[in-house]
Design an enzyme around this catalytic site. Sequence first.
Site, PDB file in Angstrom:
ATOM      1  N   ASN A  14       7.998   2.725  -2.339  1.00  0.00           N
ATOM      2  CA  ASN A  14       7.722   1.243  -3.324  1.00  0.00           C
ATOM      3  C   ASN A  14       6.697   1.473  -4.344  1.00  0.00           C
ATOM      4  O   ASN A  14       6.730   0.930  -5.218  1.00  0.00           O
ATOM      5  CB  ASN A  14       7.293  -0.046  -2.205  1.00  0.00           C
ATOM      6  CG  ASN A  14       8.543  -0.703  -1.441  1.00  0.00           C
ATOM      7  OD1 ASN A  14       9.494  -1.315  -2.077  1.00  0.00           O
ATOM      8  ND2 ASN A  14       8.823  -0.146  -0.309  1.00  0.00           N
ATOM      9  N   ARG A  66     -14.013  -2.859  13.838  1.00  0.00           N
ATOM     10  CA  ARG A  66     -13.237  -3.649  12.686  1.00  0.00           C
ATOM     11  C   ARG A  66     -14.054  -4.143  11.573  1.00  0.00           C
ATOM     12  O   ARG A  66     -13.626  -3.988  10.402  1.00  0.00           O
ATOM     13  CB  ARG A  66     -12.342  -4.557  13.196  1.00  0.00           C
ATOM     14  CG  ARG A  66     -11.020  -4.893  12.633  1.00  0.00           C
ATOM     15  CD  ARG A  66     -10.088  -3.719  12.747  1.00  0.00           C
ATOM     16  NE  ARG A  66      -8.994  -3.912  11.806  1.00  0.00           N
ATOM     17  CZ  ARG A  66      -7.875  -3.124  11.639  1.00  0.00           C
ATOM     18  NH1 ARG A  66      -8.054  -2.176  12.525  1.00  0.00           N
ATOM     19  NH2 ARG A  66      -7.198  -3.207  10.937  1.00  0.00           N
ATOM     20  N   ASN A 108       3.059  -8.923  -0.653  1.00  0.00           N
ATOM     21  CA  ASN A 108       3.307  -8.084   0.306  1.00  0.00           C
ATOM     22  C   ASN A 108       5.037  -8.093   0.199  1.00  0.00           C
ATOM     23  O   ASN A 108       5.662  -9.036  -0.359  1.00  0.00           O
ATOM     24  CB  ASN A 108       3.004  -8.563   1.657  1.00  0.00           C
ATOM     25  CG  ASN A 108       3.583  -7.791   2.785  1.00  0.00           C
ATOM     26  OD1 ASN A 108       3.360  -6.557   2.659  1.00  0.00           O
ATOM     27  ND2 ASN A 108       4.274  -8.178   3.752  1.00  0.00           N
ATOM     28  N   HIS A 110       8.073  -7.091   2.235  1.00  0.00           N
ATOM     29  CA  HIS A 110       8.694  -7.065   3.622  1.00  0.00           C
ATOM     30  C   HIS A 110      10.159  -6.881   3.687  1.00  0.00           C
ATOM     31  O   HIS A 110      10.886  -7.456   2.792  1.00  0.00           O
ATOM     32  CB  HIS A 110       8.290  -8.445   4.521  1.00  0.00           C
ATOM     33  CG  HIS A 110       8.785  -8.449   5.901  1.00  0.00           C
ATOM     34  ND1 HIS A 110       7.872  -7.688   6.850  1.00  0.00           N
ATOM     35  CD2 HIS A 110       9.592  -8.900   6.543  1.00  0.00           C
ATOM     36  CE1 HIS A 110       8.396  -7.893   7.975  1.00  0.00           C
ATOM     37  NE2 HIS A 110       9.523  -8.541   7.886  1.00  0.00           N
ATOM     38  N   GLU A 148      -3.495 -15.953   5.404  1.00  0.00           N
ATOM     39  CA  GLU A 148      -4.083 -15.702   6.632  1.00  0.00           C
ATOM     40  C   GLU A 148      -3.258 -15.444   7.862  1.00  0.00           C
ATOM     41  O   GLU A 148      -3.427 -14.671   8.971  1.00  0.00           O
ATOM     42  CB  GLU A 148      -5.342 -16.526   7.202  1.00  0.00           C
ATOM     43  CG  GLU A 148      -6.371 -16.208   5.834  1.00  0.00           C
ATOM     44  CD  GLU A 148      -7.730 -16.960   6.489  1.00  0.00           C
ATOM     45  OE1 GLU A 148      -8.348 -16.645   7.479  1.00  0.00           O
ATOM     46  OE2 GLU A 148      -8.354 -17.517   5.475  1.00  0.00           O
ATOM     47  N   ASP A 151       3.013 -12.638   7.654  1.00  0.00           N
ATOM     48  CA  ASP A 151       4.287 -12.951   6.763  1.00  0.00           C
ATOM     49  C   ASP A 151       4.508 -14.250   6.488  1.00  0.00           C
ATOM     50  O   ASP A 151       5.910 -14.499   6.710  1.00  0.00           O
ATOM     51  CB  ASP A 151       5.404 -12.227   7.606  1.00  0.00           C
ATOM     52  CG  ASP A 151       5.251 -10.534   7.605  1.00  0.00           C
ATOM     53  OD1 ASP A 151       4.541  -9.938   6.856  1.00  0.00           O
ATOM     54  OD2 ASP A 151       5.860 -10.093   8.610  1.00  0.00           O
ATOM     55  N   GLU A 179      18.746  -1.186  -2.509  1.00  0.00           N
ATOM     56  CA  GLU A 179      19.171  -2.387  -3.131  1.00  0.00           C
ATOM     57  C   GLU A 179      18.447  -3.623  -3.250  1.00  0.00           C
ATOM     58  O   GLU A 179      18.570  -4.488  -3.873  1.00  0.00           O
ATOM     59  CB  GLU A 179      20.506  -2.889  -2.341  1.00  0.00           C
ATOM     60  CG  GLU A 179      21.708  -1.747  -2.404  1.00  0.00           C
ATOM     61  CD  GLU A 179      22.871  -2.328  -1.490  1.00  0.00           C
ATOM     62  OE1 GLU A 179      22.920  -3.553  -1.159  1.00  0.00           O
ATOM     63  OE2 GLU A 179      23.795  -1.447  -1.272  1.00  0.00           O
ATOM     64  N   GLU A 181      14.379  -3.685  -1.842  1.00  0.00           N
ATOM     65  CA  GLU A 181      12.829  -3.657  -2.396  1.00  0.00           C
ATOM     66  C   GLU A 181      12.427  -2.996  -3.474  1.00  0.00           C
ATOM     67  O   GLU A 181      11.505  -3.514  -4.251  1.00  0.00           O
ATOM     68  CB  GLU A 181      12.294  -2.646  -1.192  1.00  0.00           C
ATOM     69  CG  GLU A 181      12.327  -3.194   0.207  1.00  0.00           C
ATOM     70  CD  GLU A 181      11.599  -2.315   1.302  1.00  0.00           C
ATOM     71  OE1 GLU A 181      10.658  -2.185   1.157  1.00  0.00           O
ATOM     72  OE2 GLU A 181      12.445  -2.261   2.287  1.00  0.00           O
TER      73      GLU A 181
HETATM   74  C1  GAR Z   1       9.026  -0.647   3.531  1.00  0.00           C
HETATM   75  O1  GAR Z   1      10.278  -0.737   3.953  1.00  0.00           O
HETATM   76  C2  GAR Z   1       8.165  -1.778   3.533  1.00  0.00           C
HETATM   77  O2  GAR Z   1       9.094  -3.257   3.354  1.00  0.00           O
HETATM   78  C3  GAR Z   1       7.787  -2.016   4.834  1.00  0.00           C
HETATM   79  O3  GAR Z   1       7.473  -0.689   5.130  1.00  0.00           O
HETATM   80  C4  GAR Z   1       8.175   0.272   4.197  1.00  0.00           C
HETATM   81  C5  GAR Z   1       7.193   1.049   3.640  1.00  0.00           C
HETATM   82  O4  GAR Z   1       7.751   2.178   2.835  1.00  0.00           O
HETATM   83  N1  GAR Z   1       6.578  -3.154   5.132  1.00  0.00           N
HETATM   84  C6  GAR Z   1       6.762  -3.459   6.219  1.00  0.00           C
HETATM   85  O5  GAR Z   1       7.353  -3.322   7.126  1.00  0.00           O
HETATM   86  C7  GAR Z   1       5.381  -4.590   6.286  1.00  0.00           C
HETATM   87  N2  GAR Z   1       5.443  -5.467   7.578  1.00  0.00           N
HETATM   88  P1  GAR Z   1       7.290   2.942   1.591  1.00  0.00           P
HETATM   89  O6  GAR Z   1       5.864   3.557   2.239  1.00  0.00           O
HETATM   90  O7  GAR Z   1       8.122   4.007   1.463  1.00  0.00           O
HETATM   91  O8  GAR Z   1       7.191   2.094   0.647  1.00  0.00           O
END
Ligand code: GAR
Length: 208
Positions: A14, A66, A108, A110, A148, A151, A179, A181
Amino acid sequence: MLKTVICVSGGGTNLQAVIDGIARGTINNVQIVRVISNNKKAYALERAAQAGIDAVCVSPRDYEDREQFNEAFLKKVEEADPDLIVLAGFLVVIPPQLIRRYENRIINIHPSLIPSFCGKGYYGLKVHEAALTRGVKVTGATVHFVDEGTDTGPILMQKAVAVESGDTPESLQRRVMEEAEWVILPACLDLIAAGKVTVAKGQAHIAE
Ligand code: GAR
């Protein structure tokens, strides 16, 4: 210029879609000022280096608790002074103080159509495994603002993707990336940089 910090944990496809979108001119007025990874071995760091983007690693493992990690992470973000923070496959819980400080300025991506297959425990391949187990015929991806919850923030854009017979979690993940992200994340960045996105009463709106 919308100064953007992109947070990553893994492969960084991404991140690459955003780097490529900026290079091709499909994303306008966006500058990636820093990439932050929680994982030293993330290939995303290599992608950032190849594109000449400042990249740093802040891992919870390197801190006693943390709270100390949260402070270090916040510092790395604030040094870059971003207008927008993008979580692009970032698998660490975002410090609450960061969410408050950057209200409506964190997005974000998802890999499902929220509110399906989201929330605690749903990340990466697990999302696609759950979709296949449930037998849905359509899945997809969502870009949303971060609040907070997990998702739960205002949804900015979604794109549906068909599930095909014989899909494995890996094949479905790949199709959702290609298709959906890699299409909607760059599109959202371009819209935000163009000043076309507003958030009101828990909903995100895109101006015509
Ligand atoms: C992606 O599919 C993203 O949508 C997902 O992690 C992957 C990262 O891929 N994110 C989550 O699941 C967040 N809850 P990438 O490092 O190749 O972009």
